[in-house]
Write an enzyme that holds these catalytic residues in place. Structure first.
Site, PDB file in Angstrom:
ATOM      1  N   TRP A  74      38.549  34.799  31.669  1.00 29.79           N
ATOM      2  CA  TRP A  74      39.305  35.033  33.300  1.00 29.79           C
ATOM      3  C   TRP A  74      39.834  35.992  32.467  1.00 29.79           C
ATOM      4  CZ3 TRP A  74      44.324  36.479  34.014  1.00 29.79           C
ATOM      5  CH2 TRP A  74      44.472  35.772  35.629  1.00 29.79           C
ATOM      6  N   GLU A 493      45.183  31.484  49.261  1.00 27.44           N
ATOM      7  CA  GLU A 493      44.571  31.340  48.551  1.00 27.44           C
ATOM      8  C   GLU A 493      42.747  31.129  48.174  1.00 27.44           C
ATOM      9  OE1 GLU A 493      45.836  28.491  44.977  1.00 27.44           O
ATOM     10  OE2 GLU A 493      46.510  26.934  46.453  1.00 27.44           O
ATOM     11  N   LYS A 608      43.005  28.519  36.644  1.00 30.70           N
ATOM     12  CA  LYS A 608      43.659  27.057  37.320  1.00 30.70           C
ATOM     13  C   LYS A 608      44.644  26.776  36.335  1.00 30.70           C
ATOM     14  CE  LYS A 608      44.352  22.570  39.270  1.00 30.70           C
ATOM     15  NZ  LYS A 608      44.382  23.005  40.186  1.00 30.70           N
TER      16      LYS A 608
END
Ligand code: F6R
Length: 613
Positions: A74, A493, A608
């Site tokens: 990420w 979201e 996450k």
């Protein structure tokens, strides 16, 4: 914010690494890569985009070898591209690194290396680590020592795993600060390393967890750990009781959907062994809460981020009501920099699914420095937030894979209720008769959640009404006010619809100006002390032409007659109603996102565990 996995044994490493990465894709999914040692050389495959691209690349050009590392990224430094994907190699290609975290002084280190003739191939901070290790290894030291020296130069928080073609029989893993975990899994003649447990659960339940400032040398037969300064430390293997199936999707299309449905079980589990329903007693031994501490506390601060902070908002109401302690919620990213007034009579409760959220950990550090009683409510066993607290409550939900938190929202609501009851008892603010009554009600909660879930299909029309809107408002009062915030967060979201939440009483102070036909209002109006107030709020919204979706209580005939979509749920008293009112809102967000064709489990721009600021 990335996923790391490593393997050393006698089997082919590549399939094990790819399978492990699949379990960690929720940690990062903009690019991925693996590196495997074979015949004294390291071969690397990397691809931009989702993991399936890497799987195809490895199928096209297979990798051989039984020692390797893998990474799912990420992006923090450098765009998500093949060039910036991990693993990153040193200039010679002999040392290869995967990394989770941000090297805060990477520009300074890069410049220093460039001055000594090193050229860089990527824009990442991670490449600096590979080059730095090579720089130290050039002095004739072992790989372990070179990693030790290099890690000692890094600022920031990191999880790092390294292999070298010169020492092909070992993996070096290091943890510095709170950039996510480093777990070592022990098999028979094979060992594993991963940032998170789901990557290891298919292979072993015997795991050891590195603390900040520790470096491990992992071989096929075991591991040893030293501190950055070189002192040997014993890091024991623990048996983890999560099973691999719990990290799978089963028959559900998405992890989020599965996790919403798992709440019947997770709520039962979070009460198991902690409540004597007949006697109204609560037992929370891992919290280390003594009667003296309970009586001493003059203030409670609940600190967390995102969904966990909404659980804190409910907790605040419960602790104030049952234990009569002034309580507040402090967003962790704010608390950490505000120099807050905290002393030894303040209890700071950190709430975190991952137990690795950088801001929450920093807020805990701040509380610790100021001498607070420090507790945590966490899901991931062995996580930093669990370890640095004076006492903890474990959520008992099992791994939560969907990026949008669901079961790790309702479990802490029950944990906070139990804590409020226990504090109330120890402080003498909760009469025995009321305690018995309140605790008895808990027993039926999992069944009532099951009842809400069984009505899922009845939400389809409301989801259909929401799927094409661009904005909506969520309103609630009292213990439903935090649920308005959580419901709005869930919708925004995963469906990318702009959703705002307000305490319903605030509407007339401004937001009501927004209400017209194109602005649906989702109102929380269960039978509770704020019910009549919500009725008048709904009337005001309807008078302005707004579409209203309302969560109400079974048997209520006023609300269904007023609103466009009524969502009845079973009755439970206001202290526990947040556990029920959130269920239809989780499902509504899920269904709306699916109708919009969104990637529910991996929404854009999110990951996450937020292990960076
Ligand atoms: C929302 C969500 C996030 C997390 C937040 C804190 O669905 O998942 O808002 O709640 O990032 O994460 P933890 O609980 O791991 O500290």
């Amino acid at each position: 914010m990335c996923g790391i996995v490593a393997y050393i044994g006698s089997r082919e490493a590549a399939p094990i690494l790819l399978e492990g990465l699949k379990r960690l894709e929720y940690r990062g999914y903009d690019s991925a890569g693996v590196a495997v040692i074979h015949d004294g050389k390291i071969a690397v495959r990397r691809e931009a985009g989702k993991l399936k691209n890497l799987v195809k690349a490895v199928q096209a050009e297979p990798l051989q070898g039984s020692v390797g590392i893998g990474h799912t990224r990420w992006a923090t430094h450098g765009e998500p591209s093949e060039r910036n994907a991990h693993p990153h190699a040193s200039a010679s290609g002999d040392i290869v690194v995967v990394h989770n975290g941000i090297v805060e002084n990477f520009l300074e280190l890069k410049e220093e290396l460039q001055q000594s003739g090193v050229t860089f191939r990527s824009e990442t901070d991670t490449e600096v680590i590979a080059q730095l290790i090579e720089h130290y290894a050039a002095g004739g030291t072992t790989l372990f020592e070179a990693v030790q020296s290099a890690v000692g130069r890094l600022r920031g928080a990191h999880g790092i795993v390294v292999i070298s073609s010169h020492e092909p029989d070992r993996i070096i893993a290091a943890r510095l600060g709170n950039a996510g975990g480093v777990a070592i899994g022990a098999g028979q003649g094979e060992m594993f390393v991963a940032s998170d447990m789901p990557a290891l659960l298919d292979h072993t339940r015997r795991m050891a967890f590195l603390d900040s400032g520790q470096i491990a040398l992992v071989t096929r037969d075991g591991f040893s750990v030293r501190t950055l300064e070189g002192t040997a430390v014993e890091v024991p293997l623990q048996t983890v009781d999560w099973d691999a199936a719990a990290a799978e999707k089963g028959n559900y299309a998405h992890f989020m959907h599965k996790e919403i449905h798992e709440q019947v079980r997770s709520l039962g589990d979070t009460m198991a062994g902690r409540v004597d329903f007949e006697r109204g007693e609560v037992f929370l031994p891992t919290l280390q809460l003594t009667p003296a501490v309970a009586r001493r506390i003059k203030r409670v601060i609940l600190t967390a981020c995102g969904t966990a902070s909404h659980a804190g908002m409910v907790g605040r109401i419960l602790i104030e009501r049952l234990a009569r302690i002034p309580s507040e919620v402090d967003i962790a990213s704010e608390l950490r920099y505000r120099d807050p007034i905290i002393d030894r009579d303040t209890a700071v409760i950190a709430i975190s699914q991952s137990g690795e959220t950088a801001d929450t950990l920093a807020a805990m550090d701040e509380a610790r420095r100021k001498g607070a009683v420090l507790w945590s409510i966490v899901n991931v066993v062995g996580s930093q937030a669990m370890r640095i607290a004076d006492g903890y409550l474990s959520m008992q939900t099992g791994p939560e894979i969907g990026v949008a938190s669901t079961k790790a929202f309702t479990a802490p609501l029950v944990d906070l209720f139990l804590l409020a009851v226990l504090l109330g008892k120890l402080r003498g603010t909760l009469p025995d008769s009321e305690r018995l009554e309140r605790v008895a009600e808990l027993r039926k909660l999992p069944g009532l959640v099951g009842e809400c879930l069984s009505r899922e299909e009845s939400l389809s029309k409301a989801a259909d009404a929401l799927k094409d809107v661009t904005h909506c408002l969520y309103l609630g009062r009292g213990s439903s006010m935090p649920i308005a915030y959580e419901g709005a967060l869930k919708l925004k979201e995963i469906s990318y619809i702009h959703a705002e939440a307000y305490p319903a009483g605030e509407m007339k102070h401004g937001p009501i100006a927004l209400v017209d036909k194109s602005m649906p209002v989702i109102a929380l109006a269960p039978r509770d002390p704020w019910y009549e107030k919500m009725i008048s709020q709904i009337e005001q919204t309807k008078a302005r032409g707004g579409t209203v979706i309302a969560v109400c209580t079974d048997g209520d005939d006023r609300i269904p007659a007023m609103v466009d979509f009524a969502i009845p749920i079973p009755y439970v008293s206001w202290m526990l109603s947040p556990v029920l009112t959130i269920i239809p809102l989780q499902l509504l967000a899920y269904k709306t996102a699916v109708l919009r064709g969104c990637d529910v489990d991996q929404p854009r721009n999110l990951a996450k565990s937020v292990t960076v600021e």
